[in-house]
Write a protein that holds these residues in place. Sequence first.
Motif, PDB file in Angstrom:
ATOM      1  N   TYR A 106     -74.790  -6.186   3.391  1.00 55.98           N
ATOM      2  CA  TYR A 106     -76.231  -6.244   3.531  1.00 55.98           C
ATOM      3  C   TYR A 106     -76.741  -7.238   2.492  1.00 55.98           C
ATOM      4  O   TYR A 106     -76.177  -7.329   1.391  1.00 55.98           O
ATOM      5  CB  TYR A 106     -76.877  -4.886   3.269  1.00 55.98           C
ATOM      6  N   LEU A 107     -77.824  -7.939   2.813  1.00 54.06           N
ATOM      7  CA  LEU A 107     -78.370  -8.939   1.904  1.00 54.06           C
ATOM      8  C   LEU A 107     -79.854  -8.692   1.672  1.00 54.06           C
ATOM      9  O   LEU A 107     -80.569  -8.280   2.582  1.00 54.06           O
ATOM     10  CB  LEU A 107     -78.163 -10.342   2.485  1.00 54.06           C
ATOM     11  N   PHE A 108     -80.291  -8.966   0.458  1.00 53.97           N
ATOM     12  CA  PHE A 108     -81.662  -8.672   0.048  1.00 53.97           C
ATOM     13  C   PHE A 108     -82.207  -9.804  -0.825  1.00 53.97           C
ATOM     14  O   PHE A 108     -81.457 -10.471  -1.548  1.00 53.97           O
ATOM     15  CB  PHE A 108     -81.721  -7.380  -0.774  1.00 53.97           C
ATOM     16  N   TRP A 109     -83.512  -9.970  -0.758  1.00 55.19           N
ATOM     17  CA  TRP A 109     -84.241 -10.745  -1.748  1.00 55.19           C
ATOM     18  C   TRP A 109     -85.305  -9.839  -2.369  1.00 55.19           C
ATOM     19  O   TRP A 109     -86.064  -9.177  -1.648  1.00 55.19           O
ATOM     20  CB  TRP A 109     -84.924 -11.960  -1.136  1.00 55.19           C
TER      21      TRP A 109
ATOM     22  N   LEU B 219     -88.605  -8.178  -1.036  1.00 55.13           N
ATOM     23  CA  LEU B 219     -89.246  -9.196  -0.207  1.00 55.13           C
ATOM     24  C   LEU B 219     -88.787  -9.086   1.239  1.00 55.13           C
ATOM     25  O   LEU B 219     -89.592  -9.122   2.167  1.00 55.13           O
ATOM     26  CB  LEU B 219     -88.868 -10.593  -0.707  1.00 55.13           C
ATOM     27  N   LEU B 220     -87.467  -9.002   1.416  1.00 59.98           N
ATOM     28  CA  LEU B 220     -86.910  -8.896   2.761  1.00 59.98           C
ATOM     29  C   LEU B 220     -85.454  -8.476   2.663  1.00 59.98           C
ATOM     30  O   LEU B 220     -84.864  -8.502   1.587  1.00 59.98           O
ATOM     31  CB  LEU B 220     -87.041 -10.225   3.522  1.00 59.98           C
ATOM     32  N   LYS B 221     -84.912  -8.097   3.844  1.00 57.36           N
ATOM     33  CA  LYS B 221     -83.533  -7.640   3.879  1.00 57.36           C
ATOM     34  C   LYS B 221     -82.881  -8.057   5.190  1.00 57.36           C
ATOM     35  O   LYS B 221     -83.562  -8.196   6.213  1.00 57.36           O
ATOM     36  CB  LYS B 221     -83.469  -6.122   3.738  1.00 57.36           C
ATOM     37  N   TYR B 222     -81.570  -8.258   5.135  1.00 64.76           N
ATOM     38  CA  TYR B 222     -80.771  -8.454   6.342  1.00 64.76           C
ATOM     39  C   TYR B 222     -79.733  -7.333   6.401  1.00 64.76           C
ATOM     40  O   TYR B 222     -78.904  -7.195   5.497  1.00 64.76           O
ATOM     41  CB  TYR B 222     -80.055  -9.812   6.346  1.00 64.76           C
ATOM     42  N   LEU B 223     -79.791  -6.556   7.483  1.00 63.76           N
ATOM     43  CA  LEU B 223     -78.805  -5.492   7.678  1.00 63.76           C
ATOM     44  C   LEU B 223     -77.898  -5.831   8.858  1.00 63.76           C
ATOM     45  O   LEU B 223     -76.676  -5.664   8.796  1.00 63.76           O
ATOM     46  CB  LEU B 223     -79.505  -4.154   7.918  1.00 63.76           C
ATOM     47  N   SER B 224     -78.486  -6.293   9.948  1.00 65.61           N
ATOM     48  CA  SER B 224     -77.743  -6.677  11.141  1.00 65.61           C
ATOM     49  C   SER B 224     -78.716  -7.349  12.102  1.00 65.61           C
ATOM     50  O   SER B 224     -79.913  -7.419  11.834  1.00 65.61           O
ATOM     51  CB  SER B 224     -77.088  -5.462  11.807  1.00 65.61           C
ATOM     52  N   GLY B 225     -78.196  -7.851  13.221  1.00 70.15           N
ATOM     53  CA  GLY B 225     -79.067  -8.403  14.248  1.00 70.15           C
ATOM     54  C   GLY B 225     -79.431  -9.850  13.989  1.00 70.15           C
ATOM     55  O   GLY B 225     -78.613 -10.647  13.525  1.00 70.15           O
TER      56      GLY B 225
END
Lengths: 114, 113
Positions: B32-35, B47-53
């Motif tokens: 998972y990635l985050f700012w 600020l935002l996150k990437y989990l999937s999709g």
Amino acid sequence: DVKVTQSSRYLVKRTGEKVFLECVQDMDHENMFWYRQDPGLGLRLIYFSYDVKMKEKGDIPEGYSVSREKKERFSLILESASTNQTSMYLCASSSPSREGVVAFFGQGTRLTVV
Amino acid sequence: AQSVTQLDSQVPVFEEAPVELRCNYSSSVSVYLFWYVQYPNQGLQLLLKYLSGSTLVKGINGFEAEFNKSQTSFHLRKPSVHISDTAEYFCAVSDVGAGKLTFGQGTILTVHP
């Protein structure tokens, strides 16, 4: 809103003192973390806990210990404070199944050891 | 073990200019990635996150980021910055299913009038 509360914003302690940093969260989160923030180094993980009475070492645990007697409270202990522990300390909490595993942070405690 | 590298320690820009803050990570597992953003004397705010999709994720305050798995990057962008965007920005990664975050060194964004 999730709230993570750290007991002090600023602390000044003397070398050799035992120091307690307290953190409380109000969202019933399973996970709690203590990070240390230094300029140019980002945040480094000291200790974390995935459950009550459970603790695991992070990347820089030397000189620190923790306590988690209740789910909502996670304490960081400096057994004998030293000047190289002068830093900003940030507590965070998260749930593995809620809020998209996002970690929520407290306001930070700026500790100065003299 | 994971690691995160933010390629710029400081980024000065003029108001209304576009900005990109660069982040590369390394991990042997799915992540998972985050700012996060930190305003002066405050804690970190997501600020935002990437989990999937979708690999393009939108966050608060007009920021967006794109996950590039082949380049192991997660760069943050905003098409037009404001003075109020002046802050320190942190990129972070966690293993899927784990809770602990590994942070980059931070990028100080300074927006000049």
